[in-house]
Structure formats: C-alpha cells, structure tokens
Design a protein around this motif. Structure first.
Motif, PDB file in Angstrom:
ATOM      1  N   ALA A 168       1.327  -1.441   0.287  1.00 50.94           N
ATOM      2  CA  ALA A 168      -0.380   0.045  -0.134  1.00 50.94           C
ATOM      3  C   ALA A 168       0.543   1.217   0.171  1.00 50.94           C
ATOM      4  O   ALA A 168       2.062   1.107   0.459  1.00 50.94           O
ATOM      5  N   LYS A 169       0.368   2.170  -0.560  1.00 49.86           N
ATOM      6  CA  LYS A 169       0.942   3.565  -0.394  1.00 49.86           C
ATOM      7  C   LYS A 169       0.715   4.294   1.082  1.00 49.86           C
ATOM      8  O   LYS A 169      -0.172   4.806   0.706  1.00 49.86           O
ATOM      9  N   VAL A 170       1.591   4.074   2.293  1.00 48.01           N
ATOM     10  CA  VAL A 170       1.681   4.741   3.753  1.00 48.01           C
ATOM     11  C   VAL A 170       1.616   6.474   3.243  1.00 48.01           C
ATOM     12  O   VAL A 170       2.397   7.084   2.444  1.00 48.01           O
ATOM     13  N   VAL A 171       0.549   7.309   3.952  1.00 52.23           N
ATOM     14  CA  VAL A 171       0.620   8.002   4.163  1.00 52.23           C
ATOM     15  C   VAL A 171       0.090   8.970   5.074  1.00 52.23           C
ATOM     16  O   VAL A 171      -0.406   8.365   6.014  1.00 52.23           O
ATOM     17  N   VAL A 172       0.650   9.831   5.297  1.00 51.66           N
ATOM     18  CA  VAL A 172       0.154  10.724   7.055  1.00 51.66           C
ATOM     19  C   VAL A 172      -0.766  12.210   6.889  1.00 51.66           C
ATOM     20  O   VAL A 172       0.459  13.298   6.275  1.00 51.66           O
ATOM     21  N   LEU A 173      -2.194  11.586   7.797  1.00 51.06           N
ATOM     22  CA  LEU A 173      -2.766  13.332   7.591  1.00 51.06           C
ATOM     23  C   LEU A 173      -3.171  13.347   8.918  1.00 51.06           C
ATOM     24  O   LEU A 173      -2.849  11.995   9.225  1.00 51.06           O
ATOM     25  N   ASP A 174      -3.326  14.963   8.740  1.00 48.77           N
ATOM     26  CA  ASP A 174      -4.600  14.886  10.379  1.00 48.77           C
ATOM     27  C   ASP A 174      -5.723  14.249  10.224  1.00 48.77           C
ATOM     28  O   ASP A 174      -5.890  13.963   9.480  1.00 48.77           O
ATOM     29  N   ALA A 175      -5.970  14.349  11.436  1.00 45.90           N
ATOM     30  CA  ALA A 175      -7.523  13.380  11.481  1.00 45.90           C
ATOM     31  C   ALA A 175      -8.970  13.832  10.946  1.00 45.90           C
ATOM     32  O   ALA A 175      -9.428  13.576   9.906  1.00 45.90           O
ATOM     33  N   TYR A 176      -8.342  15.240  11.405  1.00 50.61           N
ATOM     34  CA  TYR A 176      -9.276  16.399  11.117  1.00 50.61           C
ATOM     35  C   TYR A 176      -9.697  16.095   8.902  1.00 50.61           C
ATOM     36  O   TYR A 176     -10.455  16.473   8.861  1.00 50.61           O
ATOM     37  N   LYS A 177      -8.815  16.716   8.764  1.00 54.96           N
ATOM     38  CA  LYS A 177      -8.516  16.909   8.111  1.00 54.96           C
ATOM     39  C   LYS A 177      -9.167  15.495   6.726  1.00 54.96           C
ATOM     40  O   LYS A 177      -8.887  15.369   6.057  1.00 54.96           O
ATOM     41  N   HIS A 178      -8.160  13.989   7.604  1.00 54.40           N
ATOM     42  CA  HIS A 178      -8.695  12.857   6.634  1.00 54.40           C
ATOM     43  C   HIS A 178     -10.243  12.732   6.720  1.00 54.40           C
ATOM     44  O   HIS A 178     -10.678  12.682   5.632  1.00 54.40           O
ATOM     45  N   ASP A 179     -10.997  12.687   7.919  1.00 47.64           N
ATOM     46  CA  ASP A 179     -12.346  13.817   7.893  1.00 47.64           C
ATOM     47  C   ASP A 179     -13.145  13.905   6.974  1.00 47.64           C
ATOM     48  O   ASP A 179     -14.133  13.630   5.928  1.00 47.64           O
ATOM     49  N   ARG A 180     -12.497  14.883   6.380  1.00 54.35           N
ATOM     50  CA  ARG A 180     -13.070  16.649   5.596  1.00 54.35           C
ATOM     51  C   ARG A 180     -13.255  15.928   4.330  1.00 54.35           C
ATOM     52  O   ARG A 180     -13.817  15.714   3.484  1.00 54.35           O
ATOM     53  N   MET A 181     -11.641  15.710   3.824  1.00 54.73           N
ATOM     54  CA  MET A 181     -11.113  14.659   2.719  1.00 54.73           C
ATOM     55  C   MET A 181     -12.090  13.730   2.305  1.00 54.73           C
ATOM     56  O   MET A 181     -12.947  13.648   1.007  1.00 54.73           O
ATOM     57  N   THR A 182     -12.080  12.787   3.041  1.00 52.99           N
ATOM     58  CA  THR A 182     -13.075  11.255   3.261  1.00 52.99           C
ATOM     59  C   THR A 182     -14.685  11.548   2.546  1.00 52.99           C
ATOM     60  O   THR A 182     -15.248  10.899   2.103  1.00 52.99           O
ATOM     61  N   ALA A 183     -15.010  12.559   3.736  1.00 50.52           N
ATOM     62  CA  ALA A 183     -16.450  13.497   3.316  1.00 50.52           C
ATOM     63  C   ALA A 183     -16.940  13.689   1.972  1.00 50.52           C
ATOM     64  O   ALA A 183     -17.839  13.242   1.306  1.00 50.52           O
ATOM     65  N   MET A 184     -16.071  14.495   1.265  1.00 51.15           N
ATOM     66  CA  MET A 184     -16.240  15.055   0.383  1.00 51.15           C
ATOM     67  C   MET A 184     -15.720  13.437  -0.894  1.00 51.15           C
ATOM     68  O   MET A 184     -17.062  13.645  -1.658  1.00 51.15           O
ATOM     69  N   VAL A 185     -14.639  12.763  -0.668  1.00 52.90           N
ATOM     70  CA  VAL A 185     -14.867  11.663  -1.563  1.00 52.90           C
ATOM     71  C   VAL A 185     -15.431  10.065  -1.856  1.00 52.90           C
ATOM     72  O   VAL A 185     -14.869   9.881  -2.813  1.00 52.90           O
ATOM     73  N   SER A 186     -16.059  10.537  -0.437  1.00 54.43           N
ATOM     74  CA  SER A 186     -16.711   8.634  -0.532  1.00 54.43           C
ATOM     75  C   SER A 186     -17.543   8.928   0.471  1.00 54.43           C
ATOM     76  O   SER A 186     -18.704   8.715  -0.372  1.00 54.43           O
ATOM     77  N   HIS A 187     -17.319   9.354   1.495  1.00 53.51           N
ATOM     78  CA  HIS A 187     -18.956   9.405   1.486  1.00 53.51           C
ATOM     79  C   HIS A 187     -20.281  10.635   1.359  1.00 53.51           C
ATOM     80  O   HIS A 187     -21.238   9.831   1.909  1.00 53.51           O
TER      81      HIS A 187
END
Length: 370
Positions: A168-187
């Motif tokens: 896998a391609k491991v990347v490091v993100l802030d938890a809040y940024k992760h949830d915001r981005m996944t809301a946009m592109v997935s949820h």
C-alpha cells in the motif's frame, strides 16, 4: 526477531491485512473475532497463526495491536482497553474510515503512555467477511496514518515497515483533514448515490418502466448504494459534521444549477459541463484505475463485442488460456455514453494490461479503459 500482531476483527479488512502481513515470515498474527466460526475459518485457512480466546488475551501478548472492527466497536474497545495491560513499547492502531471519533476515544490510552496512531486502508470490495479476504486487497491503495503529533515519528516508521508487505501507499494526515477529505470523496458521494436510488424508487411508482432504463450511467453512478447499510449508517453518524458541511455546499450548488437551467443559456450550460469535464479528466490516475483511492475502484476493461452467441466465451477462453483471472464480468444493457457492451473487471492494473494485450493479439475487438 518475531513481531506479534494482534488482529482484532477478522472481516474483509482484518483478514486481508493478516494475509498481507504474513508475507513477512517474522510476523506472528494472533486473531480474534466475536464470531468463533470466523476465527476458526481464519485459522484453518492460515490467515492467522493463533486464535485468541478474548480481545484482552490478544492485546496483552502483542507488539502491534490493530483494531479492524467497525468504528463504533473500536471506540467501545478502546474505552475498555484503559483497564488492560499492554506490552512496553506497544503500538496500537485501527482501520476505521473515520478518524476523529477513534482518536478521541484513544486519548486516555495515550495519556497512560500507550502509543496510538490512527489508520485507514482506503481499499475495499463489494464482498465482505473472512471468505472475501485476499492478500492483494491493499496493493497500490492509499493507507492513511493519523498520528497525534510530530513526536510519533519513530512509531510511524515502525508502522510503515510493518505495512510494507501490503504494497500500500502509506501517507500521513491530520485526523480532521482526513475526515473532511473522505467526506468529500467517499462518504458524501454515497449519500448522493443512495438519494438518487430513492428518487428512482419514487419515479417508479408512476412510471414502472423507468427501472428498466436504469442501466449504463445510472447503474455506474449508483453502484456504491448497494453497500452495507449498517456500515454506512455508522459512517454517516460518525462523520456527521463534515457531511452536513458537504450537504450545505451541495444545496447551494444545486440552487445554482436550477437557476442555470431556468435561464436556458446555451453557452452557460455548455461551460458548466465543459468545466466539470476538464476537472474530471485532470484527476489523478486513481480514477482511471491505476491505483485505488478513497472509493473502491474496479480495474475494468470495456470491450466492444458483437451481440451473438459465443462472443463472451471467446473472451473468457483467451483469458483462461493465458491464466489471467477476472473478478467480474457484465453486459452493459444501454450503450448511451458507455464504451463497450462487455465490461470485464480484474484484480489489478497488471492483469488488466495483460488481458488487453492478449485480447488485442488474438481478437479484432476494440477495447477501452475509462
């Protein structure tokens, strides 16, 4: 030196992760699932090396603890884990699709000196359960890690090394940024897909035949609406604030679209579609199937074949002769805006590339990747 990993939860993600990690012969996986039948199957299939009679048993013997359970379950277990004993230097992580609730639940453990780093392997399948587990699930997928702070660099590197066998391609993100981005592109796209299906159901009451026309673009656009409703109920509740933010933006955008249609300005409407096409075409190859992103993507090959007996058999025979596995095959009923009447799905880009090459050599059919 043997590294003991406690895998808590042996569904699609936990089972697949266990299989991938065991590519490293120095990894010993202790597995636990609330359903003993699942744990037993995982052991019989060598997905895990040892069966844990309880979560606590697995955790107290592990160097790395991975909660591969639904977010709500993980939150509950993290709260219980405050009263358990961990090995010195243990690293605890998870695989949940929302990170903020989990990071908050893990805070008491962190305050006790336990190292916790959130995790989210952004891959999936239309299948679920231990029976669907496969070691290639995470290959080329993004695997997000969400640490508490910059002081966890050594632990992050330990997890990077642990996850190498997953490819896998491991990347490091802030938890809040992760949830915001996944809301946009997935949820949020899942909410939209489900609402489109609901809209079809309403229309079907007056025009039953409309369901027969719901192929092609509608089918592809709403495919994700067939996912597990329990899981998506939980995700919606867990990432509620970010989803509400997306809904507000979406409603504003739809108001603008309605006004645009009412004005019936040809140039304005053309610009609207042209702009979205340019943005869509400029997106990374994730969306073309080269890698997996936040949304599970199949590796599809669209093939123009004649509609007569034997065409599909010819395709599958060529692939079988070259030992190329397929994960799905379907006929597109409506050709509007769709390339190819036959869509064949593969496990990865290499298989799709090989399939296209051999089919081009041995058939006269036209093929597309979209």
């Amino acid at each position: 030196m043997t590294i003991t990993v406690a895998m808590i939860g042996l569904g699609l993600i936990g089972g697949s992760l266990s299989l991938a990690l065991q590519r490293n012969e120095n990894i010993h996986v202790i597995g636990f699932d609330r359903r003993y039948q699942t744990t037993d199957e995982a052991y019989r299939r060598s997905i895990i090396d040892e069966i844990a009679p309880s979560v606590r048993y697995a955790i107290e013997r592990a160097d790395i603890v991975i909660f591969a359970t639904p977010v709500n379950t993980t939150v509950k277990l993290l709260r219980e884990a405050e009263h358990w004993t961990f090995r010195d230097g243990v690293i605890v992580t998870d695989t949940g699709s929302t990170k903020v609730p989990i990071m908050e639940a893990a805070t008491p453990l962190v305050e006790q000196g336990v190292t916790f780093i959130g995790g989210h392997p952004m891959a999936g399948s239309h299948k679920s359960g231990i029976a669907a587990a496969k070691e290639l699930l995470f290959e080329n997928a993004y695997y997000v890690l969400t640490p508490y702070d910059d002081k966890q660099k050594m632990a992050i590197e330990t997890l990077r090394e642990l996850l190498q066998p997953t490819k896998a391609k491991v990347v490091v993100l802030d938890a809040y940024k992760h949830d915001r981005m996944t809301a946009m592109v997935s949820h949020f796209p899942h909410v939209i897909a489900s609402s489109l299906v609901d809209r079809l159901a309403e229309e079907k009451e007056e025009e039953p035949f409309v369901a027969k026309l719901a192929a092609g673009g509608f089918r592809d656009l709403t495919r994700i609406a067939s996912a597990d409703p329990k899981m998506w109920r939980d995700i919606t509740l867990q990432n509620r604030s970010e989803l509400l933010r997306q809904v507000e933006h979406w409603m504003t955008a739809m108001d603008n679209v309605r006004d645009m249609i009412e004005r019936a300005d040809e140039e304005e409407i053309f610009t609207f579609f042209e702009r979205s096409k340019k943005v869509r075409d400029s997106l990374p190859s994730t969306f073309a199937g080269a890698t997996q992103g936040a949304l599970y993507m199949t590796f599809d090959l669209h093939i123009d074949i004649p509609d007569h007996p034997g065409s599909i058999a010819e395709i599958t025979k060529v692939l079988a002769d070259h030992e190329i596995s397929i994960t799905n095959i379907r006929i597109v009923e409506t050709r509007t805006d769709v390339y190819g009447i036959l869509v064949v799905s593969f496990q990865n880009t290499d298989d799709r590339r090989k399939a296209r090459n051999v089919l081009e050599e041995e058939t006269d059919y036209s093929m597309h990747i979209i």
